[in-house]
Design an enzyme around this catalytic site. Structure first.
Site: not given
Length: 514
Positions: A91, A154, A267
């Protein structure tokens, strides 16, 4: 999040000269317990989530454990220009986990090597492999022990070693700090091939250097992570604002309160004040039955709106009225637009895996594998209004084809002995522009806009840092680290003197000292 800024345009290959390595000879010299993949089997290691680079390695190493990683690094050190890159779940955005003609270490093959619960002086910890996915750490800890790590990202299909090499940030970081503030011990294979256990009191320079160290000093093979009792349930709430000053006032109010006097997760994000299905109101489901009601929005003419996203933890045994009262007491202090609020109750594990569901939908729609030229920054509180006026309200006012996150963090929750570079102010904001080019501007347009944003920040003298940086020049890196540059270089010289590790970060070039 896996986010970075490109100093140059998209490349299909790395321009560095390839090492003179023979894979069969390397395989024999390493004598692995695991395996060595070559040819077409290395394809997975020649690309990443960013989709901006294609860089072919010489071989993909699937180690059985730390000994194999040590052998691979030592073998690479004997070959001119050979480099080694650790790959977690792929990623990275700008090829950080790639190496041109070098050795890529597939850390996923080590996932099961460590998983042990420890009770140390009444506090619980879990020893996990650097190649373990956080989503698996979550489900195993909760199901087996009723415990969970305190700080998350997240998206949890990331490896432990990968996020700890950067920081690991999400909506819990205002309270517990990033993930790198929630580990007490690491096992690391250094750039010399040494297998070293380190902590705050044992080899502290390697410990703090590797936390947020971008993989420059060693490969994390084991981490000891702090645990706490896991809640059963989460009330997940979204509220909408038209005014940026009210949004930031409320967000800063919530993250500045003492433990037990605020939400457990804070958030926020920006979205377009229009009916664009990707960037506007439809992308913010507030009412599962009727959808977003734009008629409630005050007619200010604002191009963008702001959503504050919070969560409250509780147990199944808590009386509903107790939860309702606690949540209502916090919400009444906030200045969101009345009527633009949504809430849903779900399990703690479901909440933490919420992005996993979005990933499944994106894969089903065919957009997950598109390039992702993401940009992530830390912006000082003193500059966040200017950033909103110029970037959100002008540069990206029509959206980017993906989420635009913004939420405050507390510098005092970060340890300044780690390698992470931060703004100077106590409160600073994470800003993440998470682009999916299949739904927005092209790769070239996105990269150019990322560059424009960062260059504007530099020109205006903003107190900011890139998160998961990927500069292409020594000058860029020195500006990024500032006063920490000398310490960073000294640590590199101590633990990876031949600059074998993390070639994709392009901080140091491989040079033999002999």
């Amino acid at each position: 999040m896996r986010i970075a800024y490109l100093d140059r345009t998209v490349h299909e290959t790395d321009g560095e000269p390839k090492p003179n390595g023979d894979v069969s000879a390397i395989s024999k010299s390493i004598d692995l317990q695991g395996s060595v993949e070559t040819g077409d089997k290395t394809t997975i290691a020649s690309k990443d989530f960013g989709g901006l680079y294609s860089i072919k390695p010489l071989a993909l190493i699937k180690p059985a454990g730390s000994d194999d990683i040590s052998r691979a690094i030592k073998a690479a050190s004997r070959i001119p220009r050979m480099t080694v890159a650790a790959r977690g779940n792929g990623h990275s955005i700008n090829g950080q986990a790639m190496t041109n003609g070098g050795l890529v270490i597939d850390m996923r093959s080590t996932e099961e090597n460590h998983f042990r619960l420890l009770n140390i002086n009444g506090s619980f910890f879990i020893d996990v492999s650097g190649g373990a996915l956080w989503e698996n750490v979550l489900t195993r800890c909760v199901s087996r022990f009723g415990l969970a790590p305190r700080s998350w990202t997240d998206y949890l299909s990331l490896t432990v070693g990968g996020t700890l090499s950067n920081a690991g940030v999400s909506g819990q970081a205002f309270r517990y700090g990033p993930q790198i503030s929630n580990v007490t011990e690491l096992e690391i294979v250094t750039g010399k091939g040494d297998i070293t256990v380190c902590s705050e009191t044992r080899n502290p320079e390697l410990f703090f250097g590797s936390l947020g160290g971008l993989g420059q000093f060693g490969i994390i093979t084991r981490a000891r992570v702090k645990l706490q009792p896991a809640p059963d349930m989460v009330r997940w709430i979204r509220v909408v604002y038209t005014e940026f000053d009210e949004f930031t006032r409320d967000a800063e109010f919530l993250v500045s309160r003492d433990d037990g006097e605020s939400f457990d997760y804070v958030e926020g994000f920006v979205f377009c004040n229009n009916d664009d299905p990707v960037n506007g109101w439809p992308a913010v489901p507030l009412d599962p039955v009727h959808g977003f009601n734009p008629g409630i929005i005050p007619q200010t003419g604002a191009s963008v709106l702001y959503c504050l996203e919070v969560a409250f933890h509780y147990q199944k045994g808590d009386h509903p009225s107790t939860v309702d009262k606690a949540v209502a007491g916090l919400l009444k202090r906030l200045r969101f637009v009345e009527g633009l609020k949504s809430q849903v109750d779900l399990s703690y594990v479901e909440f933490l895996l919420r992005v996993k569901r979005a990933e499944e939908q994106a894969k089903a729609n065919g957009i997950w594998d598109a390039p992702h030229p993401w940009l992530n920054l830390f912006i000082s509180k003193s500059n966040i209004v200017d950033f909103d006026q110029t970037v959100f309200k002008k540069m990206v006012k029509d959206g980017i084809g993906g989420p635009m996150l913004i939420y405050p963090l507390m510098r005092s929750k970060w340890d300044n002995r780690t390698s992470v570079a931060l703004p100077d102010s106590e409160i600073f904001y994470l800003v993440a522009l998470l682009r999916f080019v299949s739904r927005g501007p092209s790769v070239e347009e996105s990269v150019a806009q990322n560059r424009e944003i960062v260059e504007w920040c530099i020109k205006e003298g903003l107190d900011f840092k890139l998160y998961l940086p990927h500069y292409q020049s020594k000058e860029g890196w020195k500006r990024h680290f500032g006063d920490q540059w000398t310490r960073f270089v000294e640590r590199k010289a101590s633990f990876d003197p031949m600059a074998i590790l993390a070639p994709g970060q392009n901080i140091f070039k491989r040079t033999h000292l002999s």
